[in-house]
Design a protein around this motif. Sequence first.
Motif, PDB file in Angstrom:
ATOM      1  N   ALA A  54      10.259  10.348  34.655  1.00  0.00           N
ATOM      2  CA  ALA A  54       9.252  11.176  33.976  1.00  0.00           C
ATOM      3  C   ALA A  54       8.790  12.342  34.853  1.00  0.00           C
ATOM      4  CB  ALA A  54       8.061  10.322  33.556  1.00  0.00           C
ATOM      5  N   ASP A  55       8.712  12.126  36.151  1.00  0.00           N
ATOM      6  CA  ASP A  55       8.263  13.187  37.056  1.00  0.00           C
ATOM      7  C   ASP A  55       9.293  14.307  37.192  1.00  0.00           C
ATOM      8  OD1 ASP A  55       5.830  11.995  37.527  1.00  0.00           O
ATOM      9  OD2 ASP A  55       6.521  10.944  39.336  1.00  0.00           O
ATOM     10  N   ARG A  56      10.521  14.047  36.763  1.00  0.00           N
ATOM     11  CA  ARG A  56      11.565  15.072  36.854  1.00  0.00           C
ATOM     12  C   ARG A  56      11.667  15.890  35.570  1.00  0.00           C
ATOM     13  NH1 ARG A  56      16.625  11.904  37.568  1.00  0.00           N
ATOM     14  NH2 ARG A  56      17.577  13.977  37.636  1.00  0.00           N
ATOM     15  N   LEU A  57      10.931  15.512  34.542  1.00  0.00           N
ATOM     16  CA  LEU A  57      10.961  16.255  33.285  1.00  0.00           C
ATOM     17  C   LEU A  57      10.424  17.665  33.481  1.00  0.00           C
ATOM     18  CD1 LEU A  57       9.684  13.823  30.507  1.00  0.00           C
ATOM     19  CD2 LEU A  57      11.760  15.223  30.406  1.00  0.00           C
ATOM     20  N   THR A  58      11.092  18.617  32.893  1.00  0.00           N
ATOM     21  CA  THR A  58      10.610  19.995  32.930  1.00  0.00           C
ATOM     22  C   THR A  58      11.180  20.746  31.740  1.00  0.00           C
ATOM     23  OG1 THR A  58      10.315  21.935  34.365  1.00  0.00           O
ATOM     24  CG2 THR A  58      12.514  20.955  34.332  1.00  0.00           C
ATOM     25  N   ALA A  59      10.584  21.891  31.459  1.00  0.00           N
ATOM     26  CA  ALA A  59      11.090  22.760  30.398  1.00  0.00           C
ATOM     27  C   ALA A  59      12.006  23.797  31.022  1.00  0.00           C
ATOM     28  CB  ALA A  59       9.929  23.444  29.676  1.00  0.00           C
ATOM     29  N   CYS A  60      13.028  24.198  30.299  1.00  0.00           N
ATOM     30  CA  CYS A  60      13.928  25.229  30.804  1.00  0.00           C
ATOM     31  C   CYS A  60      13.128  26.493  31.099  1.00  0.00           C
ATOM     32  CB  CYS A  60      15.027  25.525  29.778  1.00  0.00           C
ATOM     33  SG  CYS A  60      16.242  26.738  30.356  1.00  0.00           S
ATOM     34  N   GLY A  61      13.382  27.077  32.273  1.00  0.00           N
ATOM     35  CA  GLY A  61      12.608  28.231  32.710  1.00  0.00           C
ATOM     36  C   GLY A  61      13.200  29.565  32.309  1.00  0.00           C
ATOM     37  N   SER A  62      14.075  29.573  31.311  1.00  0.00           N
ATOM     38  CA  SER A  62      14.709  30.815  30.885  1.00  0.00           C
ATOM     39  C   SER A  62      14.385  31.073  29.416  1.00  0.00           C
ATOM     40  CB  SER A  62      16.232  30.724  31.075  1.00  0.00           C
ATOM     41  OG  SER A  62      16.869  31.887  30.595  1.00  0.00           O
ATOM     42  N   ALA A  63      13.452  32.015  29.180  1.00  0.00           N
ATOM     43  CA  ALA A  63      13.099  32.366  27.797  1.00  0.00           C
ATOM     44  C   ALA A  63      14.309  32.983  27.108  1.00  0.00           C
ATOM     45  CB  ALA A  63      11.925  33.346  27.808  1.00  0.00           C
ATOM     46  N   PRO A  64      14.495  32.728  25.804  1.00  0.00           N
ATOM     47  CA  PRO A  64      13.606  31.984  24.909  1.00  0.00           C
ATOM     48  C   PRO A  64      13.968  30.510  24.778  1.00  0.00           C
ATOM     49  CG  PRO A  64      15.325  32.996  23.619  1.00  0.00           C
ATOM     50  CD  PRO A  64      15.621  33.350  25.064  1.00  0.00           C
ATOM     51  N   CYS A  65      14.750  29.980  25.691  1.00  0.00           N
ATOM     52  CA  CYS A  65      15.219  28.602  25.564  1.00  0.00           C
ATOM     53  C   CYS A  65      14.040  27.638  25.433  1.00  0.00           C
ATOM     54  CB  CYS A  65      16.068  28.218  26.777  1.00  0.00           C
ATOM     55  SG  CYS A  65      16.838  26.593  26.597  1.00  0.00           S
ATOM     56  N   ASN A  66      14.178  26.671  24.550  1.00  0.00           N
ATOM     57  CA  ASN A  66      13.107  25.706  24.281  1.00  0.00           C
ATOM     58  C   ASN A  66      13.508  24.279  24.652  1.00  0.00           C
ATOM     59  OD1 ASN A  66      15.062  25.396  22.298  1.00  0.00           O
ATOM     60  ND2 ASN A  66      13.594  24.954  20.675  1.00  0.00           N
ATOM     61  N   ARG A  67      14.545  24.143  25.490  1.00  0.00           N
ATOM     62  CA  ARG A  67      15.050  22.810  25.787  1.00  0.00           C
ATOM     63  C   ARG A  67      14.346  22.197  26.996  1.00  0.00           C
ATOM     64  NH1 ARG A  67      21.257  21.803  25.463  1.00  0.00           N
ATOM     65  NH2 ARG A  67      21.366  23.037  27.367  1.00  0.00           N
ATOM     66  N   TYR A  68      14.392  20.857  27.029  1.00  0.00           N
ATOM     67  CA  TYR A  68      13.854  20.096  28.153  1.00  0.00           C
ATOM     68  C   TYR A  68      15.007  19.506  28.951  1.00  0.00           C
ATOM     69  CZ  TYR A  68       9.340  20.510  25.865  1.00  0.00           C
ATOM     70  OH  TYR A  68       8.202  21.011  25.300  1.00  0.00           O
ATOM     71  N   LEU A  69      14.745  19.215  30.216  1.00  0.00           N
ATOM     72  CA  LEU A  69      15.779  18.666  31.090  1.00  0.00           C
ATOM     73  C   LEU A  69      15.150  17.820  32.178  1.00  0.00           C
ATOM     74  CD1 LEU A  69      16.675  21.067  33.895  1.00  0.00           C
ATOM     75  CD2 LEU A  69      15.439  22.006  31.946  1.00  0.00           C
ATOM     76  N   LEU A  70      15.988  17.075  32.881  1.00  0.00           N
ATOM     77  CA  LEU A  70      15.559  16.386  34.091  1.00  0.00           C
ATOM     78  C   LEU A  70      15.941  17.272  35.269  1.00  0.00           C
ATOM     79  CD1 LEU A  70      16.522  12.639  33.472  1.00  0.00           C
ATOM     80  CD2 LEU A  70      14.321  13.786  33.132  1.00  0.00           C
ATOM     81  N   ARG A  71      14.945  17.667  36.017  1.00  0.00           N
ATOM     82  CA  ARG A  71      15.135  18.603  37.121  1.00  0.00           C
ATOM     83  C   ARG A  71      15.945  17.965  38.245  1.00  0.00           C
ATOM     84  NH1 ARG A  71      10.186  19.613  37.494  1.00  0.00           N
ATOM     85  NH2 ARG A  71       9.730  17.994  39.000  1.00  0.00           N
ATOM     86  N   HIS A  72      16.867  18.745  38.805  1.00  0.00           N
ATOM     87  CA  HIS A  72      17.646  18.345  39.983  1.00  0.00           C
ATOM     88  C   HIS A  72      17.305  19.337  41.091  1.00  0.00           C
ATOM     89  CE1 HIS A  72      20.148  15.330  38.011  1.00  0.00           C
ATOM     90  NE2 HIS A  72      20.169  16.147  36.965  1.00  0.00           N
ATOM     91  N   GLY A  73      16.626  18.876  42.119  1.00  0.00           N
ATOM     92  CA  GLY A  73      16.203  19.799  43.172  1.00  0.00           C
ATOM     93  C   GLY A  73      15.254  20.837  42.609  1.00  0.00           C
ATOM     94  N   ARG A  74      15.553  22.108  42.853  1.00  0.00           N
ATOM     95  CA  ARG A  74      14.686  23.186  42.376  1.00  0.00           C
ATOM     96  C   ARG A  74      15.175  23.771  41.062  1.00  0.00           C
ATOM     97  NH1 ARG A  74      13.748  27.407  47.047  1.00  0.00           N
ATOM     98  NH2 ARG A  74      12.319  28.193  45.452  1.00  0.00           N
ATOM     99  N   ARG A  75      16.256  23.237  40.532  1.00  0.00           N
ATOM    100  CA  ARG A  75      16.819  23.790  39.303  1.00  0.00           C
ATOM    101  C   ARG A  75      15.883  23.562  38.120  1.00  0.00           C
ATOM    102  NH1 ARG A  75      22.635  22.338  36.473  1.00  0.00           N
ATOM    103  NH2 ARG A  75      22.177  23.299  34.481  1.00  0.00           N
ATOM    104  N   HIS A  76      15.556  24.645  37.422  1.00  0.00           N
ATOM    105  CA  HIS A  76      14.677  24.570  36.264  1.00  0.00           C
ATOM    106  C   HIS A  76      15.360  25.114  35.017  1.00  0.00           C
ATOM    107  CE1 HIS A  76      10.647  23.591  38.135  1.00  0.00           C
ATOM    108  NE2 HIS A  76      11.422  23.760  39.179  1.00  0.00           N
TER     109      HIS A  76
END
Length: 203
Positions: free
Chosen positions: A155-177
């Motif tokens: 759960a702590d690795r959950l994040t939203a994609c940091g590239s607009a307008p993308c609306n997807r969620y992912l599990l973060r690996h390192g600093r990748r967003h």
Amino acid sequence: MTESVSATAHPAPCPPAPGAERYVALDLANSAVALPGGQLVDLLDTPGAAQDWLVRRGLAPVDAGLREICAARLRALREQIRALLAARVGDRPAPADALDAVNDALTRAPAASLLHWSADRGLYRAAAHPTTQIVEHALAALAADAADLLTGPDADRLTACGSAPCNRYLLRHGRRHWCSTRCGDRARAARAYARRTGRTEES
């Protein structure tokens, strides 16, 4: 304004986001994909598309015969799971209606054939309507997977994609967003453009 694009016309807008191969609920949350140009590809937009999605993930047989009401329930659960993911990522309280919807899906799957009575047959046991039962089990599995994701170690690795307008969620690996290489390239290009613009304005 967002324009909906048929999933059959645009069947694979991008590869699965990191974590979607492990959590089918994350894959469900990402099944309506926002694309540049205000387009939205909904992979569950028709009963056939929703059934194909479930079949590919082992949640329904190929002859399930999904109807629109079943596809609509799957899309509704998707939106409630997205609301819970957004609350978790944004460190906000979980919406009560989303919690209720997921809990309802968790408890609706019939565990056994029920006992019935009719004048012509007397007492007998029968399952719910086969298609309805398939959908109930699929929704329960998706809800359980969402609960596991939201309360487990990932759960702590959950994040939203940091590239607009993308609306997807992912599990973060390192600093990748970013959910994909394409989104990462678009985000880097946007940052580079902003830097160039800033230097131009200062000169």
